[in-house]
Design a protein around this motif. Structure first.
Motif, PDB file in Angstrom:
ATOM      1  N   UNK A  94       0.840  -1.191   0.000  1.00 59.07           N
ATOM      2  CA  UNK A  94       0.000   0.000   0.000  1.00 59.07           C
ATOM      3  C   UNK A  94       0.878   1.246   0.000  1.00 59.07           C
ATOM      4  N   UNK A  95       0.220   2.415  -0.013  1.00 61.28           N
ATOM      5  CA  UNK A  95       0.950   3.680   0.009  1.00 61.28           C
ATOM      6  C   UNK A  95       1.224   4.195   1.405  1.00 61.28           C
ATOM      7  N   UNK A  96       1.098   3.343   2.438  1.00 56.92           N
ATOM      8  CA  UNK A  96       1.197   3.850   3.811  1.00 56.92           C
ATOM      9  C   UNK A  96       2.574   4.410   4.143  1.00 56.92           C
ATOM     10  N   UNK A  97       3.634   3.904   3.507  1.00 52.53           N
ATOM     11  CA  UNK A  97       4.982   4.388   3.821  1.00 52.53           C
ATOM     12  C   UNK A  97       5.491   5.419   2.829  1.00 52.53           C
ATOM     13  N   UNK A 129      -2.618  -3.771  -0.592  1.00 51.63           N
ATOM     14  CA  UNK A 129      -3.474  -2.898  -1.401  1.00 51.63           C
ATOM     15  C   UNK A 129      -4.852  -2.809  -0.750  1.00 51.63           C
ATOM     16  N   UNK A 130      -5.291  -1.598  -0.515  1.00 49.39           N
ATOM     17  CA  UNK A 130      -6.516  -1.339   0.255  1.00 49.39           C
ATOM     18  C   UNK A 130      -7.333  -0.302  -0.503  1.00 49.39           C
ATOM     19  N   UNK A 131      -8.509  -0.693  -0.962  1.00 51.68           N
ATOM     20  CA  UNK A 131      -9.339   0.184  -1.779  1.00 51.68           C
ATOM     21  C   UNK A 131     -10.527   0.765  -1.022  1.00 51.68           C
ATOM     22  N   UNK A 132     -10.483   0.699   0.309  1.00 49.77           N
ATOM     23  CA  UNK A 132     -11.615   1.159   1.104  1.00 49.77           C
ATOM     24  C   UNK A 132     -11.523   2.663   1.395  1.00 49.77           C
ATOM     25  N   UNK A 182      -1.625   2.501  19.686  1.00 44.65           N
ATOM     26  CA  UNK A 182      -0.253   2.229  19.272  1.00 44.65           C
ATOM     27  C   UNK A 182      -0.095   0.837  18.670  1.00 44.65           C
ATOM     28  N   UNK A 183      -0.988  -0.054  19.017  1.00 37.85           N
ATOM     29  CA  UNK A 183      -0.919  -1.461  18.622  1.00 37.85           C
ATOM     30  C   UNK A 183      -0.652  -1.615  17.126  1.00 37.85           C
ATOM     31  N   UNK A 184      -1.445  -0.951  16.301  1.00 37.44           N
ATOM     32  CA  UNK A 184      -1.202  -0.815  14.863  1.00 37.44           C
ATOM     33  C   UNK A 184      -1.537   0.633  14.524  1.00 37.44           C
ATOM     34  N   UNK A 185      -0.555   1.394  14.106  1.00 37.05           N
ATOM     35  CA  UNK A 185      -0.778   2.838  13.945  1.00 37.05           C
ATOM     36  C   UNK A 185      -0.239   3.407  12.647  1.00 37.05           C
ATOM     37  N   UNK A 186       0.522   2.625  11.872  1.00 37.92           N
ATOM     38  CA  UNK A 186       1.116   3.087  10.612  1.00 37.92           C
ATOM     39  C   UNK A 186       1.926   4.372  10.781  1.00 37.92           C
ATOM     40  N   UNK A 187       2.470   4.561  11.974  1.00 38.74           N
ATOM     41  CA  UNK A 187       3.317   5.722  12.215  1.00 38.74           C
ATOM     42  C   UNK A 187       2.559   7.016  12.357  1.00 38.74           C
ATOM     43  N   UNK A 188       1.259   6.967  12.496  1.00 34.57           N
ATOM     44  CA  UNK A 188       0.469   8.197  12.554  1.00 34.57           C
ATOM     45  C   UNK A 188       0.494   8.867  13.920  1.00 34.57           C
ATOM     46  N   UNK A 189       0.940   8.161  14.956  1.00 33.19           N
ATOM     47  CA  UNK A 189       1.077   8.774  16.271  1.00 33.19           C
ATOM     48  C   UNK A 189       2.503   9.225  16.528  1.00 33.19           C
ATOM     49  N   UNK A 212      -0.495  11.411   1.424  1.00 32.83           N
ATOM     50  CA  UNK A 212      -1.754  11.474   0.674  1.00 32.83           C
ATOM     51  C   UNK A 212      -2.596  10.211   0.869  1.00 32.83           C
ATOM     52  N   UNK A 213      -1.940   9.063   0.920  1.00 28.98           N
ATOM     53  CA  UNK A 213      -2.674   7.813   1.108  1.00 28.98           C
ATOM     54  C   UNK A 213      -3.360   7.788   2.473  1.00 28.98           C
ATOM     55  N   UNK A 214      -2.641   8.220   3.497  1.00 30.85           N
ATOM     56  CA  UNK A 214      -3.220   8.277   4.840  1.00 30.85           C
ATOM     57  C   UNK A 214      -4.286   9.367   4.942  1.00 30.85           C
ATOM     58  N   UNK A 215      -4.068  10.474   4.241  1.00 24.90           N
ATOM     59  CA  UNK A 215      -5.085  11.537   4.198  1.00 24.90           C
ATOM     60  C   UNK A 215      -6.407  10.994   3.683  1.00 24.90           C
ATOM     61  N   UNK A 216      -6.318  10.205   2.603  1.00 22.51           N
ATOM     62  CA  UNK A 216      -7.525   9.655   1.997  1.00 22.51           C
ATOM     63  C   UNK A 216      -8.210   8.677   2.948  1.00 22.51           C
ATOM     64  N   UNK A 217      -7.441   7.767   3.534  1.00 22.66           N
ATOM     65  CA  UNK A 217      -8.027   6.716   4.353  1.00 22.66           C
ATOM     66  C   UNK A 217      -8.547   7.224   5.693  1.00 22.66           C
ATOM     67  N   UNK A 218      -7.849   8.181   6.306  1.00 24.70           N
ATOM     68  CA  UNK A 218      -8.159   8.549   7.676  1.00 24.70           C
ATOM     69  C   UNK A 218      -8.665   9.981   7.882  1.00 24.70           C
ATOM     70  N   UNK A 219      -8.488  10.811   6.872  1.00 25.58           N
ATOM     71  CA  UNK A 219      -9.008  12.172   6.966  1.00 25.58           C
ATOM     72  C   UNK A 219     -10.082  12.436   5.911  1.00 25.58           C
ATOM     73  N   UNK A 220     -10.286  11.466   5.018  1.00 26.26           N
ATOM     74  CA  UNK A 220     -11.339  11.602   4.009  1.00 26.26           C
ATOM     75  C   UNK A 220     -11.006  12.555   2.890  1.00 26.26           C
ATOM     76  N   UNK A 221      -9.725  12.847   2.679  1.00 28.22           N
ATOM     77  CA  UNK A 221      -9.325  13.762   1.612  1.00 28.22           C
ATOM     78  C   UNK A 221      -9.120  12.997   0.304  1.00 28.22           C
TER      79      UNK A 221
END
Length: 447
Positions: free
Chosen positions: A60-63, A402-405, A173-180, A436-445
């Motif tokens: 995915x684009x998480x990193x 790959x995550x299309x949600x 923190x358990x699974x955070x993709x570095x967002x914290x 941008x990938x995290x923006x889309x998934x978690x901020x709805x951008x």
């Protein structure tokens, strides 16, 4: 494996498949926590974003970095060992393939691992890397304490509370993709050194399904490889044995498999499927008819990983264990009619329920279904079909695949996502760790 020289010699960055790329303004390799803190503070001041890219093994684009890419390659190794408590603190940049020998020197091992060992310990924990075993969780579940730098450059430490249901920070923190924040040191609960015996056998789909639940509970580790369009599967089991090193002969055999089977034969038939899509089902049948019945033994960390010589793209979802029989039957029947462009086996692994807010197994013992498409073959049609199939079963995505949600879909699947987002905003008020990938998934951008 990650190459620091390659990191230093080019401005470009790409993930393992080469499908996710970037040209960051800076690529930095701090050698201390203090240096890392300064990077974050400067980024906030300059309104820049920072992503730690690990070993770039996420599909995915998480990193994906934007302005500043960071590697923790210089922050590796064991920091401390608590023999009595069976806890080991590792620097966050330590690669999984390094940990086995390090722990063996102290008589310990990781409780569980996946079958790929290229990732950093921080990256595997951040995305929910997992192995298999209905009594076992992900690598993240082995963490008992985290140290990290937040989005202002401040250093934090948190240890899991005994009352896990009231420990929101640990569950975030358990699974955070570095967002914290950026992990610096991680303390893991380890187990006594042990060995594993790997065995595999071939079954028809009906035979495998009839014994799936019994086999899942009878073995510490059990997984399937279901070949699309063939009605055949390989079942692999791992059994605990006294610790002993893998023989040189087995290592030689593994090397031959990597070079001749994966990089040789399977690469050639994969190329055939790419160039001649009408042969995809025949390629899958050929693979299924040549499944080896193998036996491998060695230290656990030697047996868990398997060579991956052919590059592919991957999407993975977790469904409830109670839904597995109906779901996999529907999928197998559909792929008997049409393999949908994939000749790779579907990987099936059972997984213990976890509490993490972003854990795909939150609240449910689950089964992970991993779908692969050879690099060079358009994965969009197959992965779109997979998404629609998984929606029927409330499938939750693996964050490194790959995550299309959309955000709205994720909010339906993860009831504690609002709690996670509130903590994310608290620890990263300037959004310095987003992309941008995290923006889309978690901020709805929109991207």
């Amino acid at each position: 494996m990650f190459s620091l020289s390659q990191w230093n010699d080019t401005r470009q960055w790409q993930n393992w498949t080469g499908y996710v790329t970037a040209t960051p303004e800076q690529k930095l390799a701090p050698d201390s926590i203090e240096a890392l803190q300064e990077i974050v503070k400067s980024a906030v001041k300059d309104n820049k974003r920072v992503r730690v890219t690990g070993a770039a093994h996420s599909f995915s684009g998480c990193a994906q970095p934007e302005e500043i890419a960071v590697t923790l390659h210089h922050m590796r190794g064991i920091d401390s060992v608590d023999t009595a408590a069976k806890e080991v603190t590792l620097f966050a940049g330590t690669y999984l393939h390094e940990i086995g020998d390090m722990l063996r020197a102290h008589g310990f091992a990781l409780e569980n691992m996946g079958d790929i060992q290229n990732q950093t310990i921080a990256g595997s924990i951040s995305t929910g890397t997992h192995g298999t075993g209905i009594t076992l969780g992900s690598v993240s579940s082995q963490v008992v304490a985290w140290e990290w730098v937040d989005g202002t450059g401040k250093l934090h430490y948190h240890r899991r509370l005994a009352d896990a249901d009231n420990d929101d920070l640990a569950n975030a923190l358990h699974i955070s993709m570095g967002m914290l924040g950026i992990f610096t040191r991680l303390t893991l609960k380890v187990v006594d050194l042990y060995g594993l015996r790997e065995e595999s056998a071939v079954y028809s789909f009906e035979q495998g399904l009839a014994q799936f639940h019994e086999a899942t509970h009878a073995h510490r580790h059990m997984e399937w490889f279901l070949f699309p369009g063939t009605n055949k599967l390989q079942q692999k089991t791992l059994t605990v044995i006294p610790p002993k090193p893998m023989s040189q002969m087995q290592k030689f055999k593994d090397g031959i498999e990597s070079k001749l089977v994966l990089n040789g034969a399977f690469y050639l038939v994969s190329e055939l499927a790419r160039k001649k899509p009408n042969y995809t089902k025949k390629v899958s049948q050929l693979s299924a008819n040549n499944i080896p019945n193998t036996v491998r033994e060695g230290y656990s960390y030697e047996v868990f990983p398997k060579p991956r010589g052919v590059v592919f793209n991957e999407s993975e979802y977790f469904i409830k264990l109670s839904d597995f029989d109906r779901c996999i039957t529907e999928i197998n029947n559909a792929l008997l009619e049409d393999t949908k462009g994939s000749h790779f086996p579907i990987e099936v692994r059972a997984h213990k329920a976890e509490r993490g807010f972003l854990s795909p197994t939150q609240g449910n013992d689950s089964v992970a279904l991993s779908f692969h498409v050879y690099k060079g073959i358009d994965s969009e049609p197959f992965f779109n079909w997979v998404k629609s199939e998984m929606k029927k079963w409330q499938g939750r995505p693996h964050w490194g695949k790959v995550n299309k949600l959309s955000l709205d879909e994720l909010l339906e699947l993860y009831p504690n996502l609002p709690k996670f987002l509130a903590l994310r905003e608290q620890y990263d008020p300037h959004n310095v760790f987003m992309n941008k990938w995290l923006d889309e998934k978690f901020l709805g951008k929109a991207i």
